[in-house]
Design an enzyme around this catalytic site. Structure first.
Site, PDB file in Angstrom:
ATOM      1  N   CYS A 156       0.818  -1.215   0.000  1.00 25.36           N
ATOM      2  CA  CYS A 156       0.000   0.000   0.000  1.00 25.36           C
ATOM      3  C   CYS A 156       0.845   1.255   0.000  1.00 25.36           C
ATOM      4  O   CYS A 156       0.513   2.240  -0.638  1.00 25.36           O
ATOM      5  CB  CYS A 156      -0.919   0.032   1.209  1.00 25.36           C
TER       6      CYS A 156
HETATM    7  N1  PMP Z   1      -4.000  -3.290   8.702  1.00 26.11           N
HETATM    8  C1  PMP Z   1      -2.815  -3.910   8.681  1.00 26.11           C
HETATM    9  C2  PMP Z   1      -2.048  -4.056   9.966  1.00 26.11           C
HETATM   10  C3  PMP Z   1      -2.297  -4.424   7.480  1.00 26.11           C
HETATM   11  O1  PMP Z   1      -1.102  -5.033   7.479  1.00 26.11           O
HETATM   12  C4  PMP Z   1      -3.060  -4.270   6.290  1.00 26.11           C
HETATM   13  C5  PMP Z   1      -2.510  -4.769   4.979  1.00 26.11           C
HETATM   14  N2  PMP Z   1      -2.540  -6.165   4.890  1.00 26.11           N
HETATM   15  C6  PMP Z   1      -4.313  -3.626   6.364  1.00 26.11           C
HETATM   16  C7  PMP Z   1      -4.743  -3.140   7.579  1.00 26.11           C
HETATM   17  C8  PMP Z   1      -5.178  -3.404   5.128  1.00 26.11           C
HETATM   18  O2  PMP Z   1      -5.621  -4.580   4.580  1.00 26.11           O
HETATM   19  P1  PMP Z   1      -6.500  -4.574   3.231  1.00 26.11           P
HETATM   20  O3  PMP Z   1      -5.651  -3.909   2.189  1.00 26.11           O
HETATM   21  O4  PMP Z   1      -6.701  -6.021   2.970  1.00 26.11           O
HETATM   22  O5  PMP Z   1      -7.758  -3.845   3.492  1.00 26.11           O
END
Ligand code: PMP
Length: 387
Positions: free
Chosen positions: A322
């Site tokens: 991200c």
């Molecule tokens: N919180 C944490 C601690 C993460 O590591 C992540 C990414 N895997 C997320 C939230 C967001 O996850 P997602 O992109 O699947 O919504």
């Protein structure tokens, strides 16, 4: 190929796919339909809810299924903030939260809230005393992640939970990086809201959930037909949720043994990487996820390392997928006190069920050579060697 990017993309377990298949073919009922196919779909959702709940000791609350951890974090923070804004408008968060938490806090900030971001030490452990000192009469929520997906550091959430509870403040824990790796027990954490994610436990992508303790209210952030007890409208992703439930059931049975296996591989990998000169470990040396290896190499860019390894069929990451889209260094590494160039020289390996000793041998055949080659291109490195 050797894949070391499980934190950013996990394969779906075959048994999970098998459990999901009927809900993508014959079982077409909408859980809101009153006919028997609808009832079957509703029952499938309830079974999945039960399985996810069992994995986190969640009998004292409910689980609201969402599109993933990001949405669950938004629902927890924005939903709780908006619901209780008359009680107070101050929120506390650690400075190494996932961007979905940080940006939910910032969203509230733009809407009249005050947010205090708590610093972490060099290993990424949040300053618990500072959390305690920051709680004010108008504080309504404290949010601290269980573990960090990037540096693997595990926070003292039980200790924080006790402090927060004593002050009568709600406690949100983002457990998406820790679920299925270490024990996630909402009672021991003393958490009121807990974020969960399916893909991290070998379930499908695009599914997650929010545990909400009985008595805690949140305002929905997605409104419509009133599904998920009015807290998350929209026709439910039945196949995805069934898959999440199956993945939770499997994780409950198998995660401890798998974590022990991965921990051994992790320790071996760390030891062997640190044999490369001027290479350092990011995150906590002991309090870290069993599958996390985050290291930094002086004089080189993590990005170039990722691309060089890719050419050899080895997959790693610079940080969480991200944040790597922006060219900014990881906010997590910067919060740990790393300089920009140190953060840029960092590389993340996350292990999973498919990794073996051979993968590590393969990586270690290639990595020292790639590091050496990239360093030779760096004027700073050559200068440090008197060249
Ligand atoms: N919180 C944490 C601690 C993460 O590591 C992540 C990414 N895997 C997320 C939230 C967001 O996850 P997602 O992109 O699947 O919504």
């Amino acid at each position: 190929m050797a894949y070391f990017d499980y934190a950013n993309g996990c394969p779906v377990d075959e048994r999970v796919i098998e459990a999901m298949m009927p809900y993508m073919t014959d079982e077409i009922g909408n859980p809101s339909s009153v006919h028997s196919l609808g009832l079957k779909a509703r029952k499938a959702l309830d079974d999945a809810r039960e399985k996810v709940s069992m994995l986190i000791n969640g009998a004292e609350g409910d689980i609201i299924f969402t599109s993933g951890a990001t949405e669950a974090n938004n629902l927890a923070i924005i939903g709780y903030g908006m619901r209780y804004k008359r009680k107070g408008n101050h929120i506390i968060a650690s400075s190494i939260e996932h961007m979905s938490v940080i940006n939910s806090c910032k969203f509230l900030q733009k809407n009249g809230f005050e947010v205090t971001f708590i610093p972490v030490d060099r290993n990424g452990i949040v300053d618990v005393e500072e959390i305690e000192k920051s709680i004010r009469p108008d504080t309504i929520l404290v949010t601290v992640q269980h573990a960090n997906g990037e540096i693997g550091t595990i926070q003292p959430v039980e200790e924080i939970g006790k402090i927060v509870k004593e002050k009568g403040v709600a406690f949100h824990v983002d457990a998406s990086a820790s679920l299925g790796k270490i024990e996630v027990d909402v009672e021991r954490m003393g958490a009121d809201l807990v974020t969960l994610s399916s893909n991290d436990i070998y379930g499908p992508r695009g599914v997650g959930g929010l545990f909400i303790r009985r008595g805690i209210r949140v305002q929905p952030i997605i409104v419509g037909g009133g599904q998920e007890k009015g807290l998350r409208s929209g026709t439910e992703n039945v196949a995805g949720i069934v898959g999440f439930g199956k993945a939770a059931e499997i994780a409950k049975e198998e995660y401890k043994e798998e974590a022990r296996r991965e921990e051994k591989l992790r320790d071996e990998l760390i030891a062997r990487i640190l044999e490369i000169e001027e290479t350092y470990l990011n995150g906590h040396p002991e309090l870290r996820l069993p599958n996390n290896v985050n290291v930094r190499f002086s004089y080189i860019e993590g990005e170039s390392l990722v691309l060089s390894l890719d050419m050899e069929g080895i997959y790693a990451s610079t940080a969480s997928a991200c944040t790597s889209k922006t060219l900014e260094p990881s906010h997590v590494l910067i919060a740990c006190g790393l300089k920009h160039e140190e953060a840029h020289g960092s590389l993340l390996f996350t292990l999973g069920k498919g990794n073996t000793e051979e993968d590590i041998d393969r990586l270690m055949e290639v990595l020292p050579k790639v590091v050496e080659r990239l360093r030779m291109m760096s004027p700073l490195y050559r200068k440090s060697k008197g060249g």
